[in-house]
Design a protein around this motif. Structure first.
Motif, PDB file in Angstrom:
ATOM      1  N   TYR A  33       0.831  -1.210   0.000  1.00 54.16           N
ATOM      2  CA  TYR A  33       0.000   0.000   0.000  1.00 54.16           C
ATOM      3  C   TYR A  33       0.863   1.256   0.000  1.00 54.16           C
ATOM      4  O   TYR A  33       2.029   1.230   0.424  1.00 54.16           O
ATOM      5  N   ASP A  34       0.286   2.358  -0.455  1.00 51.26           N
ATOM      6  CA  ASP A  34       0.980   3.644  -0.450  1.00 51.26           C
ATOM      7  C   ASP A  34       0.718   4.353   0.872  1.00 51.26           C
ATOM      8  O   ASP A  34       0.178   5.465   0.928  1.00 51.26           O
ATOM      9  N   VAL A  35       1.097   3.671   1.940  1.00 59.69           N
ATOM     10  CA  VAL A  35       0.847   4.132   3.300  1.00 59.69           C
ATOM     11  C   VAL A  35       2.140   4.008   4.097  1.00 59.69           C
ATOM     12  O   VAL A  35       2.822   2.975   4.036  1.00 59.69           O
ATOM     13  N   LEU A  36       2.475   5.062   4.828  1.00 55.59           N
ATOM     14  CA  LEU A  36       3.637   5.047   5.719  1.00 55.59           C
ATOM     15  C   LEU A  36       3.147   5.102   7.154  1.00 55.59           C
ATOM     16  O   LEU A  36       2.325   5.963   7.510  1.00 55.59           O
ATOM     17  N   VAL A  37       3.624   4.180   7.987  1.00 55.16           N
ATOM     18  CA  VAL A  37       3.176   4.078   9.374  1.00 55.16           C
ATOM     19  C   VAL A  37       4.364   4.216  10.309  1.00 55.16           C
ATOM     20  O   VAL A  37       5.483   3.831   9.981  1.00 55.16           O
ATOM     21  N   ARG A  38       4.107   4.757  11.488  1.00 52.51           N
ATOM     22  CA  ARG A  38       5.197   4.948  12.429  1.00 52.51           C
ATOM     23  C   ARG A  38       5.562   3.636  13.115  1.00 52.51           C
ATOM     24  O   ARG A  38       4.737   2.738  13.265  1.00 52.51           O
ATOM     25  N   LYS A  39       6.819   3.566  13.537  1.00 55.39           N
ATOM     26  CA  LYS A  39       7.317   2.363  14.181  1.00 55.39           C
ATOM     27  C   LYS A  39       7.174   2.394  15.694  1.00 55.39           C
ATOM     28  O   LYS A  39       7.487   1.421  16.364  1.00 55.39           O
ATOM     29  N   ALA A  40       6.720   3.513  16.226  1.00 55.53           N
ATOM     30  CA  ALA A  40       6.620   3.630  17.683  1.00 55.53           C
ATOM     31  C   ALA A  40       5.681   2.565  18.251  1.00 55.53           C
ATOM     32  O   ALA A  40       4.708   2.156  17.614  1.00 55.53           O
ATOM     33  N   ARG A  45      -3.523   4.133  22.585  1.00 52.31           N
ATOM     34  CA  ARG A  45      -3.997   5.504  22.430  1.00 52.31           C
ATOM     35  C   ARG A  45      -4.775   5.651  21.131  1.00 52.31           C
ATOM     36  O   ARG A  45      -4.770   4.771  20.270  1.00 52.31           O
ATOM     37  N   VAL A  46      -5.404   6.808  20.961  1.00 52.39           N
ATOM     38  CA  VAL A  46      -6.087   7.121  19.711  1.00 52.39           C
ATOM     39  C   VAL A  46      -5.052   7.222  18.595  1.00 52.39           C
ATOM     40  O   VAL A  46      -4.010   7.867  18.748  1.00 52.39           O
ATOM     41  N   GLY A  47      -5.323   6.575  17.466  1.00 48.71           N
ATOM     42  CA  GLY A  47      -4.472   6.716  16.295  1.00 48.71           C
ATOM     43  C   GLY A  47      -4.861   7.956  15.508  1.00 48.71           C
ATOM     44  O   GLY A  47      -6.024   8.367  15.499  1.00 48.71           O
ATOM     45  N   SER A  70       0.069   8.823  13.224  1.00 50.84           N
ATOM     46  CA  SER A  70       0.320   7.384  13.272  1.00 50.84           C
ATOM     47  C   SER A  70       0.586   6.833  11.877  1.00 50.84           C
ATOM     48  O   SER A  70       1.344   5.872  11.712  1.00 50.84           O
ATOM     49  N   ALA A  71      -0.054   7.430  10.867  1.00 51.60           N
ATOM     50  CA  ALA A  71       0.108   6.972   9.490  1.00 51.60           C
ATOM     51  C   ALA A  71      -0.278   8.091   8.532  1.00 51.60           C
ATOM     52  O   ALA A  71      -1.073   8.970   8.866  1.00 51.60           O
ATOM     53  N   ALA A  89      -4.626   2.331   6.239  1.00 54.51           N
ATOM     54  CA  ALA A  89      -3.979   3.259   7.175  1.00 54.51           C
ATOM     55  C   ALA A  89      -4.723   3.289   8.502  1.00 54.51           C
ATOM     56  O   ALA A  89      -4.116   3.312   9.579  1.00 54.51           O
ATOM     57  N   ILE A  90      -6.049   3.286   8.444  1.00 57.82           N
ATOM     58  CA  ILE A  90      -6.856   3.264   9.671  1.00 57.82           C
ATOM     59  C   ILE A  90      -6.547   2.006  10.473  1.00 57.82           C
ATOM     60  O   ILE A  90      -6.314   2.063  11.698  1.00 57.82           O
ATOM     61  N   LYS A  91      -6.541   0.876   9.805  1.00 58.14           N
ATOM     62  CA  LYS A  91      -6.281  -0.396  10.496  1.00 58.14           C
ATOM     63  C   LYS A  91      -4.880  -0.421  11.095  1.00 58.14           C
ATOM     64  O   LYS A  91      -4.677  -0.908  12.218  1.00 58.14           O
ATOM     65  N   ALA A  92      -3.906   0.122  10.370  1.00 59.54           N
ATOM     66  CA  ALA A  92      -2.534   0.139  10.878  1.00 59.54           C
ATOM     67  C   ALA A  92      -2.379   1.089  12.060  1.00 59.54           C
ATOM     68  O   ALA A  92      -1.550   0.862  12.949  1.00 59.54           O
ATOM     69  N   ALA A  93      -3.164   2.167  12.079  1.00 63.51           N
ATOM     70  CA  ALA A  93      -3.060   3.167  13.147  1.00 63.51           C
ATOM     71  C   ALA A  93      -3.846   2.788  14.394  1.00 63.51           C
ATOM     72  O   ALA A  93      -3.605   3.333  15.482  1.00 63.51           O
ATOM     73  N   ASP A  94      -4.774   1.870  14.268  1.00 67.91           N
ATOM     74  CA  ASP A  94      -5.663   1.528  15.385  1.00 67.91           C
ATOM     75  C   ASP A  94      -4.901   0.861  16.519  1.00 67.91           C
ATOM     76  O   ASP A  94      -4.199  -0.128  16.323  1.00 67.91           O
ATOM     77  N   GLU A  95      -5.046   1.428  17.719  1.00 66.89           N
ATOM     78  CA  GLU A  95      -4.435   0.850  18.918  1.00 66.89           C
ATOM     79  C   GLU A  95      -5.499   0.385  19.906  1.00 66.89           C
ATOM     80  O   GLU A  95      -5.195   0.105  21.057  1.00 66.89           O
TER      81      GLU A  95
END
Length: 328
Positions: A33-40, A45-47, A70-71, A89-95
């Motif tokens: 995907y053309d999505v960049l996500v953080r490694k933290a 928390r809220v993404g 987050s992404a 991106a939403i799924k990757a950011a969800d915590e």
């Protein structure tokens, strides 16, 4: 057209790969995907996600990291990302605490982010959003109903990123975002058009001695063309336009962003900053936070924008809080 690229059709993909390589300590590309996500590390928390068409770098990928996004979703050049990319991106950011989306006011962005929100909610992820419409130059412009979303979006990223890191709930962040966008105003000017790689020529052409007030970050028309003027005259027009939109009281504090659109040297941005500072001082405007540089560009457009944000309680603390991102 002279650009340091390979094939124009490969620009976005190769740019994303390059960002992931250079900033591999902070973020990574989501596979496929053309999505960049953080490694933290995820901490419940809220993404926070944002994105849009490519060509505005370092927005938005440059603000992915601890304390901000987050992404980020990277669409084709000047084109909204698709709902399936945004959903990932939403799924990757969800915590586990929900995901908040920062959307600039362009019809395609709003439609596709809202579609992705509906899909995410079907998968059990709570999602909320805000639409940033800080550009005071024109109303109901090309691609928008109402005002365009431009460089003031960065203040939204920064303050909401701080709130998310502090553990604020999704509903708290939504309320904060709605308050923020009412207090952020931006206006810009262009000296030249932007060249989309696959098009190969500027989206509009100005004469050598001409510039245009109010041009959008995709080359949308502004509100007036004039012969080139000294920086202090340009600054006066932009400051006056912004202050019409604010009710300024004696004790009011402001944050300021001078943003280069891609091809304007920092030397010229600092000259402009000097003129803005004098104008604001003469008007008794108290600026307590300042930022300058290329943050929300339009590929190779020459020009800049000026953003003012009227500060409320705790917003200055949020702006000053340290983050770990490629570009802030």
């Amino acid at each position: 057209m002279k650009k340091i690229i390979n094939q124009p059709t490969d620009v976005v993909n190769e740019m994303i790969e390059g960002i992931g390589f250079v900033h591999s300590d902070l973020l990574e590309r989501l596979d496929g995907y053309d999505v960049l996500v953080r490694k933290a590390e995820k901490k419940g928390r809220v993404g926070l996600i944002s994105g849009g068409g490519s060509g505005h770098e370092p927005s938005h990928a440059g603000f992915v990291g601890e304390g901000m996004l987050s992404a980020a979703v990277c669409g084709a050049v000047f084109t909204s990302p698709t709902p399936d990319q945004i959903l990932e991106a939403i799924k990757a950011a969800d915590e586990g605490a929900g995901v908040f989306m920062v959307i600039k006011n362009y019809s395609g962005d709003i439609m596709n982010f809202e579609m992705a929100q509906e899909l995410a909610e079907l998968e059990g992820i709570e999602v909320a959003s805000v639409v940033v419409d800080d550009d005071v130059a024109v109303e109901d412009s090309l691609y928008t109903q109402g005002r365009r979303g431009v460089a003031g979006t960065l203040f939204v990223h920064k303050i909401l990123g701080h709130a998310a890191r502090e553990g604020k709930s999704l509903s708290d962040i939504k309320a904060l975002a709605d308050d923020l966008v009412k207090n952020i105003k931006t206006i810009g000017l262009a000296l030249s058009g932007a060249t989309v790689p696959e098009v190969g020529k500027p989206g509009f052409v100005l004469a050598d001695d001409e510039f245009e007030y109010g041009v959008g970050i995709h080359g949308e028309p502004g509100y007036r063309k004039e012969k080139m003027q000294p920086s202090k005259e340009l600054a006066k027009e932009l400051v006056d336009k912004l202050l019409v939109d604010f009710e300024v009281t004696e004790d009011q504090e402001f944050a300021l962003l001078i943003n280069g659109l891609g091809a304007t040297p920092l030397m010229e941005q600092y000259v402009f900053a000097h003129d803005v500072a004098n104008l604001l001082a003469d008007k008794g405007i108290k600026v307590v936070y300042k930022k300058l540089g290329n943050y929300m560009t339009a590929i190779d457009m020459a020009g800049l924008s000026l953003t003012l944000m009227k500060l409320e309680a705790d917003w200055l603390e949020a702006l000053n809080s340290p983050v770990n991102t490629p570009a802030w």
